[in-house]
Design a protein around this motif. Structure first.
Motif: not given
Length: 188
Positions: A78-100
């Motif tokens: 597994v290539f595991a991105p850090t929290d800092t790596a996820f924070a580099k994504l455009p605003d709202g990306t992760v919050a949108t992806l974790v929606k059911p």
């Protein structure tokens, strides 16, 4: 402007809890405890939980329903991105992806970070050298990543051409190996 990592983590936990009905902060340690009782050495999920820098990844794995997959006997790399790596994504990306409703997309992105087998950094370097400086790696999602060397660093490029460095290699687990990365891979 990037979101500070602590605020970013809090936002991710809130989004996962709100969209999945899970208390993400409580479930990560519970998963680690449950898995610890089942095996002597930590698996990929337990290891990610324990690092303190993969909180977003663990929350995403939970939202995608991949905890059991990444805790299976494997082996997996597994290539595991850090929290800092996820924070580099455009605003709202992760919050949108974790929606059911985006679970399938999130599963595709996360499995794009996994390779079947136990692929060490030494194996990657051998593949890179064998193939003239660049090696193609097939992911569990069915896509490909390209590995190359830049000095003493392994650089992985995704289908979108985003180059990501392996910042810590060869974190051994009971069911494979983790390579920590400073970016998130995105499939084509």
């Amino acid at each position: 402007m990037p979101v500070p990592p602590k605020k970013f983590k809090a936002a991710i936990f809130a989004a996962v809890a709100a969209t999945t009905g899970l208390a993400a902060v409580a479930t990560a340690p519970a998963i680690a405890h449950k898995r610890a009782a089942q095996t002597q050495s930590p698996d990929i999920v337990q290891t990610a939980v324990s690092t303190g820098v993969h909180t977003t990844l663990v929350a995403a794995v939970q939202a995608a329903g991949l905890v059991d997959t990444l805790s299976s006997p494997g082996p997996l790399t597994v290539f595991a991105p850090t929290d800092t790596a996820f924070a580099k994504l455009p605003d709202g990306t992760v919050a949108t992806l974790v929606k059911p409703e985006n679970k399938g997309t999130l599963q595709g992105i996360l499995t794009y970070h996994a390779v079947a087998g136990n692929v060490s950094s030494g194996d990657l370097v051998k593949l890179i050298n064998k193939h003239g400086g660049e090696a193609t790696i097939k992911t569990v999602a069915g896509g490909t990543l390209t590995a190359r060397l830049a000095g003493d660093k392994i650089i992985i490029t995704d289908a979108k051409g985003r180059a990501t460095a392996v910042t810590q290699a060869d974190v051994q687990t009971s069911n494979g190996v983790i390579h920590v990365t400073d970016g998130v891979f995105l499939p084509a």
